[in-house]
Scaffold this active site. Structure first.
Site, mmCIF file in Angstrom:
data_model
loop_
_atom_site.group_PDB
_atom_site.id
_atom_site.type_symbol
_atom_site.label_atom_id
_atom_site.label_comp_id
_atom_site.label_asym_id
_atom_site.label_seq_id
_atom_site.Cartn_x
_atom_site.Cartn_y
_atom_site.Cartn_z
ATOM 1 N N ARG A 29 9.859 4.664 9.151
ATOM 2 C CA ARG A 29 10.015 5.027 7.883
ATOM 3 C C ARG A 29 11.038 6.373 7.730
ATOM 4 N NH1 ARG A 29 4.710 3.220 6.046
ATOM 5 N NH2 ARG A 29 4.215 3.879 4.042
ATOM 6 N N ARG A 41 -4.503 -3.270 -7.382
ATOM 7 C CA ARG A 41 -4.760 -3.836 -6.018
ATOM 8 C C ARG A 41 -5.990 -3.592 -5.521
ATOM 9 N NH1 ARG A 41 -0.652 -2.633 -1.286
ATOM 10 N NH2 ARG A 41 -0.966 -0.411 -1.621
ATOM 11 N N ARG A 56 4.885 8.595 -3.453
ATOM 12 C CA ARG A 56 5.221 7.614 -2.295
ATOM 13 C C ARG A 56 6.735 6.888 -2.563
ATOM 14 N NH1 ARG A 56 0.245 4.176 -2.674
ATOM 15 N NH2 ARG A 56 0.576 3.063 -0.662
ATOM 16 N N LYS A 77 4.452 -5.865 1.366
ATOM 17 C CA LYS A 77 4.427 -5.986 2.946
ATOM 18 C C LYS A 77 3.272 -6.790 3.606
ATOM 19 C CE LYS A 77 5.046 -1.344 3.506
ATOM 20 N NZ LYS A 77 5.078 -0.674 2.198
ATOM 21 N N ARG A 124 -7.700 1.600 -2.587
ATOM 22 C CA ARG A 124 -7.322 2.570 -1.636
ATOM 23 C C ARG A 124 -7.146 3.823 -2.278
ATOM 24 N NH1 ARG A 124 -2.229 0.332 1.621
ATOM 25 N NH2 ARG A 124 -1.444 2.464 1.225
#
Ligand code: AMP
Length: 216
Positions: free
Chosen positions: A88, A127, A171, A13, A160
């Protein structure tokens, strides 16, 4: 242009949003980024959101809806918006329909990024992000020139807190349960674009750009 971009954690995203912004002069409104900024600045909102976020859980709808409604009143939203990570839940989607009607900016395109769990696992655990300028890296697929350092601004890259396999499972579960129904909510309006996002980013963006070009 009024766009929503949706997809599970790691679907791209943020990366696709960066590319869309190069083409369209609209603000990128990421509820995740807004919440993280509130946590960093230790605002009341940030204090409320922190524990949900660290557990990979969704922050309560009322908090998020109020935050987005306020943000959409800023002058830069006159041209439209690229909303990333919102709505969401169906409750958020219903509330957003009213907000969007009120400001005369109904959703024109919902980009639904679709990726398998194994691909997401690799993306999420690799990431790295720049806490200063927001640039996004991957330790193998998009490594910075100097390990651990942002190419753009020289800041030290971080991971993160919720970018772990355990949090990804939570998630993904939240996504399946709460967010997939949001896509179903928009489906009858004929605005949803399903995109196979497991491909190289240039290919994924090519498809998105072509579809947006037809709307603009
Ligand atoms: P993201 O950066 O979009 O993956 O969001 C990070 C975290 O922020 C999520 O795991 C949620 O805890 C919270 N969050 C972001 N957007 C929303 C939203 N629209 N509704 C509820 N929680 C959200």
């Amino acid at each position: 242009m009024n766009i929503l971009i949706m997809g599970p954690a790691g679907a791209g995203k943020g990366t696709m949003s960066e590319l869309i912004l190069k083409e369209y002069d609209i603000p990128h409104i990421s509820t995740g980024d807004m919440l993280r900024e509130n946590v960093r600045n230790q605002t009341d909102l940030g204090k409320e959101a922190k524990s949900y976020m660290e557990a990979g859980k969704l922050v309560p709808d009322s908090v998020i809806i109020a935050m987005v409604e306020k943000r959409l009143q800023e002058p830069d939203c006159q041209k439209g918006y690229l909303l990333d990570g919102f709505p969401r839940t169906v409750v958020q989607a219903e509330a957003f329909s009213e907000i969007a009607d009120k400001i005369g900016k109904p959703v024109e395109c919902v980009i639904a990024l679709e990726v398998d769990f194994e691909v997401l696992k690799d993306r999420i655990t690799g990431r790295r992000i720049c806490p200063k300028c927001g640039a996004i890296y991957h330790i193998r697929n998009h490594a910075p020139k100097v390990e651990g350092i942002c190419d753009e601004c020289g800041a030290e890259l971080t991971q993160r807190k919720d970018d772990t396999v355990e949090q990804l499972v939570v998630r993904m579960d939240e996504y399946e349960k709460a967010t997939k129904p949001v896509i179903d909510f928009y489906e009858p309006k004929g605005v949803v674009m399903h995109v196979n996002a497991a491909r190289p980013k240039e290919e994924v963006f090519g498809e998105i750009k072509e579809a947006l070009g037809k709307i603009a």
